[in-house]
Design an enzyme around this catalytic site. Structure first.
Site, PDB file in Angstrom:
ATOM      1  CD  GLU A 164      33.029  42.712  37.527  1.00 58.67           C
ATOM      2  OE1 GLU A 164      32.988  42.335  38.781  1.00 58.67           O
ATOM      3  OE2 GLU A 164      34.018  42.620  36.387  1.00 58.67           O
ATOM      4  CG  ASP A 204      35.282  38.924  46.469  1.00 62.09           C
ATOM      5  OD1 ASP A 204      36.599  38.836  46.561  1.00 62.09           O
ATOM      6  OD2 ASP A 204      34.493  38.212  46.407  1.00 62.09           O
ATOM      7  CB  CYS A 224      41.478  35.239  46.531  1.00 57.29           C
ATOM      8  SG  CYS A 224      42.046  36.300  45.034  1.00 57.29           S
TER       9      CYS A 224
HETATM   10  N1  SAH Z   1      32.616  39.046  43.925  1.00 56.66           N
HETATM   11  C1  SAH Z   1      32.185  38.357  43.165  1.00 56.66           C
HETATM   12  C2  SAH Z   1      33.437  38.678  42.074  1.00 56.66           C
HETATM   13  C3  SAH Z   1      34.829  38.561  42.955  1.00 56.66           C
HETATM   14  S1  SAH Z   1      36.291  38.403  41.667  1.00 56.66           S
HETATM   15  C4  SAH Z   1      32.242  36.871  43.235  1.00 56.66           C
HETATM   16  O1  SAH Z   1      32.289  36.448  44.444  1.00 56.66           O
HETATM   17  O2  SAH Z   1      31.923  36.099  42.714  1.00 56.66           O
HETATM   18  C5  SAH Z   1      36.823  40.206  41.495  1.00 56.66           C
HETATM   19  C6  SAH Z   1      35.775  40.854  40.377  1.00 56.66           C
HETATM   20  O3  SAH Z   1      36.390  42.071  40.483  1.00 56.66           O
HETATM   21  C7  SAH Z   1      35.870  40.364  39.125  1.00 56.66           C
HETATM   22  O4  SAH Z   1      34.676  40.024  38.482  1.00 56.66           O
HETATM   23  C8  SAH Z   1      36.646  41.330  38.117  1.00 56.66           C
HETATM   24  O5  SAH Z   1      36.292  41.379  36.918  1.00 56.66           O
HETATM   25  C9  SAH Z   1      36.376  42.496  38.913  1.00 56.66           C
HETATM   26  N2  SAH Z   1      37.467  43.765  38.815  1.00 56.66           N
HETATM   27  C10 SAH Z   1      38.456  43.807  38.597  1.00 56.66           C
HETATM   28  N3  SAH Z   1      39.122  44.891  38.613  1.00 56.66           N
HETATM   29  C11 SAH Z   1      37.949  45.625  38.844  1.00 56.66           C
HETATM   30  C12 SAH Z   1      37.789  47.249  39.000  1.00 56.66           C
HETATM   31  N4  SAH Z   1      38.838  48.059  38.682  1.00 56.66           N
HETATM   32  N5  SAH Z   1      36.705  47.656  39.146  1.00 56.66           N
HETATM   33  C13 SAH Z   1      35.529  46.879  39.287  1.00 56.66           C
HETATM   34  N6  SAH Z   1      35.704  45.375  39.301  1.00 56.66           N
HETATM   35  C14 SAH Z   1      36.831  45.007  39.077  1.00 56.66           C
END
Ligand code: SAH
Length: 449
Positions: A326, A374, A401
Site C-alpha cells: 500500500e 483493489d 470501483c
Molecule cells: N483494499 C483496500 C483498499 C482499496 S482502495 C480496501 O478494500 O479497503 C485503493 C487503495 O490503493 C488506497 O488505500 C490507496 O491509498 C492505494 N493506492 C493508490 N495508489 C497506489 C499505488 N500506486 N500503490 C499502492 N497503493 C496505492
C-alpha cells in the site's frame, strides 16, 4: 445564446447516469432522463458550451420514482435517485455488461437490502452563505460555491446531527468558516467517521491554523451535546488547495482513531486512511471475492493496494501467508496495528508503490499463488500488470470501483495469458452511478522469463 426545445426519445444511458438522445443526428446527454422515456428537452448553446435539460417527461419509464432527497437537482452526488432501486440495479448491470460481456457472462449484481443511510464517512465543507449565515455542505458541481446540506439520505444519520451541532457551537464561539478566496477564517471542513458495528465516532475538524481559540470549551460543548463521539482530531490545512486534509494532526480528545469490525476482524481507522464507505456491502464484496478464490490453505497471497489491510487480515486464516502492499503511509501503519490487534502473524505489510513492489517480487522470482488487487479509480499501471504477468500467479481476483479502467487492465492481462472465469458486480454505492465489480482470472499461459 441559442435555445431550442425538442421532443425526443431516450435511447440509452451513459456511465454518468444521463439519458442519451439524438437531435438532428447529434447526440446529447441529459441528466434526469431514463432509457426509453419520451420527453421535451431544451438544448441551449452558449459559445462552445452545450447544455441539455429536461423540460417535461411525456412518457415515463417504469423505473421512474420521485427522488427522496430535496437536494437531488443541485447536489450531483446521487445521480440515480430518480430510478427505483430495481432500475438502478439494471443500470449498473448494463454498465458492467457493456464493457465486460466480451470476456465472460456477467453474474447478477449483488444489491443492498436497505439502500439508504449507508455511508460511514461524511465530509462537509463549512462556509458562509450569501447572507453571512454559517452553512455546511458540498461544493456545487464544478464550482467553489457551497450548497447547504442539512440531511443526506445516503449518510449515517448521526453524522448530520453532529455537523449541525458544530455549526451552532461555531456561532456561540464566534468561530469563522474559512474563506477560500481570502484565506481568512478558521474551520474549513468537518469529517465524521462512524464505526458501523463498534458505534465509535470520530470527528475531524479541518482548520486553517494551529491556534484554536476557545478550544477546550468548544470540545466540552460538543461532547455534552454528543456523548457518542469517541474521538476528536484537529487537522491543520493552511494551504490554498482543494485537498481536504493537511499533513499535521493533533488529537484533541480520545484515541485519535476509531475501530470497526468487518468479517470478524477488528480494524483501526485513522483520519487519513482509506476505509470502504459502505460496511454492509463491504462484507458482501469481500466474502464473494474470497469465495471466488476457492482457497485450500497452502497459498501465498498478495493483497495489492491493501489500504488498512482489510482483505489481507480477513483472508489470512484461509491461506499460508499474505503480503500486503500500500502506498499510503498512515494506512500501512494501521494495517500493521490491525494485524497485531487481531493476533494475526502470517501477514506482512509493505509501504510502497504496488507497481514498484511487484517489479521487485518478479525480479526475485517469488512464488505467488493468488493475487487480490483493489486499485483506486485510475486502475493499475503497466509496471504492476507486466510484473504480475511475470510472477504468473494461478489466479488473480481484481476488485474495482471503476469498470472502465478495470476493462483496460483486463485487456492487458487477457493478452498475456489470463482468462476471465467469473464477473460479479456489487452495489457498494446505492443511489449513485458508481458500481464495483470483482473479476476472477486464472493463468493459462506459460511463465515468462
Ligand atoms: N483494499 C483496500 C483498499 C482499496 S482502495 C480496501 O478494500 O479497503 C485503493 C487503495 O490503493 C488506497 O488505500 C490507496 O491509498 C492505494 N493506492 C493508490 N495508489 C497506489 C499505488 N500506486 N500503490 C499502492 N497503493 C496505492
Amino acid at each position: 445564446m441559442n435555445k431550442e426545445q425538442v421532443k425526443v426519445k431516450c435511447i440509452g444511458m451513459d456511465e454518468e447516469g444521463k439519458g442519451i438522445v439524438k437531435v438532428k443526428g447529434k447526440e446529447f446527454h441529459v441528466p434526469n432522463l431514463i432509457d426509453g422515456e419520451t420527453a421535451v428537452v431544451e438544448i441551449s448553446q452558449k459559445r462552445n458550451f452545450v447544455n441539455a435539460k429536461v423540460i417535461r417527461i411525456e412518457e415515463k419509464s417504469k423505473y421512474r420514482v420521485a427522488p427522496k432527497c430535496q437536494y437531488f437537482d443541485k447536489c450531483g452526488g446521487c445521480q440515480l435517485q430518480h430510478l427505483s432501486y430495481e432500475g438502478q440495479a439494471e443500470f449498473k448491470q448494463n454498465s458492467v455488461e457493456r464493457l465486460m460481456k466480451q470476456y465472460h457472462k456477467v453474474n447478477k449484481i449483488l444489491g443492498m437490502q436497505e439502500p439508504y443511510f449507508y455511508r460511514n464517512k461524511v465530509h462537509s465543507t463549512v462556509a458562509y452563505d450569501g447572507k453571512g449565515k454559517i452553512i455546511s455542505g458540498i461544493y456545487e458541481e464544478n464550482t467553489h460555491h457551497v450548497i447547504s446540506i442539512k440531511e443526506c439520505i445516503i449518510q449515517d444519520k448521526r453524522a448530520d446531527e453532529i455537523v449541525a451541532s458544530i455549526l451552532g457551537i461555531m456561532k456561540t464561539y464566534k468561530m469563522k468558516p474559512y474563506d477560500e478566496d481570502t484565506g481568512q477564517g478558521f474551520l474549513r471542513h468537518i469529517l465524521v467517521k462512524t464505526g458501523f458495528t463498534s458505534n465509535q465516532i470520530m470527528v475531524v475538524l479541518v482548520v486553517s491554523s494551529q491556534m484554536f481559540p476557545g478550544k477546550n470549551n468548544f470540545i466540552k460543548e460538543l461532547l455534552k451535546k454528543h456523548p457518542e463521539i469517541t474521538t476528536i482530531v484537529m487537522n491543520i490545512n493552511n494551504r490554498q488547495t482543494s485537498a481536504v486534509l493537511g499533513n499535521v494532526e493533533k488529537v484533541l480528545y480520545g484515541k485519535g482513531y476509531i475501530e470497526d469490525t468487518l468479517c470478524g476482524c477488528v480494524f483501526q481507522i485513522s483520519p487519513k486512511s482509506f476505509y470502504q464507505i459502505n460496511p454492509i456491502q463491504t462484507e458482501v464484496l469481500y466474502n464473494k471475492a474470497i469465495d471466488m478464490a476457492k482457497l485450500k490453505g497452502n497459498e501465498v497471497v498478495i493483497d495489492a493496494y491493501c489500504g488498512i489491510g482489510t482483505i489481507s487480515l480477513i483472508v489470512s486464516s484461509k491461506v499460508k501467508n499474505v503480503i500486503g502492499v500500500e502506498l499510503n503511509k498512515d494506512a500501512v501503519k494501521d494495517a500493521i496495528k490491525n494485524a497485531k490487534r487481531n493476533k494475526i502473524k502470517n501477514v506482512c505489510f509493505y509501504n510502497d508503490d504496488a507497481g514498484d513492489f511487484m517489479v521487485g517480487l518478479a525480479n526475485k522470482k517469488q512464488t505467488v499463488d493468488t493475487v487480490f488487487m483493489d486499485p483506486p479509480r485510475s486502475g493499475s499501471d503497466e509496471k504492476f500488470l507486466s510484473s504480475l504477468v511475470r510472477l504468473a500467479p494461478k489466479q488473480v481476483i481484481y476488485i474495482s470501483c471503476n469498470p472502465v479502467t478495470q476493462e483496460r487492465d483486463l485487456r492487458y492481462l487477457t493478452k498475456h495469458g489470463y482468462t476471465v472465469n467469473e464477473i460479479q458486480p456489487v452495489d457498494m454505492f446505492p443511489q449513485t452511478k458508481h458500481v464495483e465489480s470483482i473479476i476472477l482470472m486464472t493463468y493459462c499461459g506459460s511463465r515468462e522469463g
